[in-house]
Design a protein around this motif. Structure first.
Motif, PDB file in Angstrom:
ATOM      1  N   PRO A 134      23.727 -12.272  22.785  1.00 13.57           N
ATOM      2  CA  PRO A 134      24.744 -12.890  23.644  1.00 13.57           C
ATOM      3  C   PRO A 134      25.993 -12.000  23.752  1.00 13.57           C
ATOM      4  CG  PRO A 134      23.889 -14.486  22.083  1.00 13.57           C
ATOM      5  CD  PRO A 134      23.329 -13.153  21.679  1.00 13.57           C
ATOM      6  N   TYR A 135      26.609 -12.014  24.925  1.00 19.27           N
ATOM      7  CA  TYR A 135      27.810 -11.218  25.141  1.00 19.27           C
ATOM      8  C   TYR A 135      29.053 -11.865  24.542  1.00 19.27           C
ATOM      9  CZ  TYR A 135      25.108  -8.309  28.286  1.00 19.27           C
ATOM     10  OH  TYR A 135      24.170  -7.467  28.801  1.00 19.27           O
ATOM     11  N   LYS A 136      28.994 -13.148  24.355  1.00 19.68           N
ATOM     12  CA  LYS A 136      30.158 -13.861  23.812  1.00 19.68           C
ATOM     13  C   LYS A 136      29.805 -14.455  22.449  1.00 19.68           C
ATOM     14  CE  LYS A 136      32.460 -14.837  28.113  1.00 19.68           C
ATOM     15  NZ  LYS A 136      33.601 -13.997  28.003  1.00 19.68           N
ATOM     16  N   ILE A 137      30.677 -14.255  21.497  1.00 20.60           N
ATOM     17  CA  ILE A 137      30.469 -14.752  20.144  1.00 20.60           C
ATOM     18  C   ILE A 137      31.014 -16.180  19.973  1.00 20.60           C
ATOM     19  CG2 ILE A 137      32.618 -13.850  19.163  1.00 20.60           C
ATOM     20  CD1 ILE A 137      30.975 -13.032  16.670  1.00 20.60           C
ATOM     21  N   ASP A 138      31.921 -16.571  20.854  1.00 22.73           N
ATOM     22  CA  ASP A 138      32.620 -17.854  20.700  1.00 22.73           C
ATOM     23  C   ASP A 138      31.703 -19.053  20.451  1.00 22.73           C
ATOM     24  OD1 ASP A 138      35.056 -16.498  21.047  1.00 22.73           O
ATOM     25  OD2 ASP A 138      34.875 -16.673  23.216  1.00 22.73           O
ATOM     26  N   PRO A 139      30.568 -19.205  21.176  1.00 31.49           N
ATOM     27  CA  PRO A 139      29.700 -20.365  20.908  1.00 31.49           C
ATOM     28  C   PRO A 139      29.052 -20.336  19.514  1.00 31.49           C
ATOM     29  CG  PRO A 139      29.200 -19.407  23.055  1.00 31.49           C
ATOM     30  CD  PRO A 139      30.127 -18.457  22.349  1.00 31.49           C
ATOM     31  N   PHE A 140      29.144 -19.186  18.824  1.00 36.04           N
ATOM     32  CA  PHE A 140      28.499 -19.021  17.522  1.00 36.04           C
ATOM     33  C   PHE A 140      29.507 -19.018  16.371  1.00 36.04           C
ATOM     34  CE2 PHE A 140      25.881 -17.206  20.807  1.00 36.04           C
ATOM     35  CZ  PHE A 140      24.638 -17.760  20.532  1.00 36.04           C
TER      36      PHE A 140
END
Length: 197
Positions: A85-91
């Motif tokens: 994923p390009y974005k870490i925020d959801p993790f």
């Protein structure tokens, strides 16, 4: 998840290499591969000369910032990096990959990486963010274990021959955690043996 660790005496740090300096990137990538003993940090697959390898920025928010440094970089196969994923925020919150307690929080069992204690949200988020249980990677891991098992069967009871065949081609040591789990082998010892040939 054995190739996520970092070394205190990294040549990358000693040479003050910077990703921002384009001319340093080849040295960074090569040194990361060396520190990871020739394996992709996320898949644990042996990196072949024809593989496309990226300097992966674990936390993409840090890329091109002062916070992007050695502890955020890993050498990974391009395919795996492009499917992360390009974005870490959801993790978030996420376990830091080089965390000293990684092996006490994540285990390998029945072909998958799993948290040792449930619920360990940080550890599960790391597993999910890195994609180490992606179907394609899981399938490659299973096929590889089947090939190694066939090699073991061909060697019969001759354990010395099996070890010799394992170290003849470092690619046999791919998916190191799975190899250790399935065959009760010490991959670090096998890597050392293969380099002494």
């Amino acid at each position: 998840m054995r190739y996520l660790k970092k070394v205190n005496d990294s040549q990358i740090v000693a040479d003050n290499l910077s990703y921002a300096n384009v001319s340093d990137r080849i040295d960074i990538r090569n040194q990361l591969i060396n520190e990871q003993q020739g394996f992709c940090a996320y898949s644990e697959r042996f990196i072949k000369q024809t593989d496309s390898v990226d300097i992966e920025h674990f936390d993409p928010r840090k890329k091109n910032t002062p916070g992007d440094y050695y502890y955020n970089w890993y050498a990974t196969l391009h395919w795996l990096n492009s499917h992360k994923p390009y974005k870490i925020d959801p993790f978030l919150p996420v376990l830091i990959p080089h965390s000293l307690d990684l092996t006490t929080r994540i285990k390998f069992e029945n072909g998958l990486f799993e948290t040792i204690n449930r619920p360990d949200v940080e550890a599960q988020n790391l597993i999910d963010f890195l994609g180490v249980n992606k179907y394609e990677l899981y399938t490659d891991r299973v096929k590889h274990l089947n090939r190694i098992n066939a090699l073991k069967v061909l060697c019969g009871d001759d354990e010395e021959l099996f070890i010799k065949k394992m170290i003849e081609d470092q690619d046999n040591l791919s998916f190191a955690t799975a190899i250790e789990y399935k065959f009760n082998l010490d991959v670090d010892n096998l890597i050392a043996l293969s380099r002494s040939l």
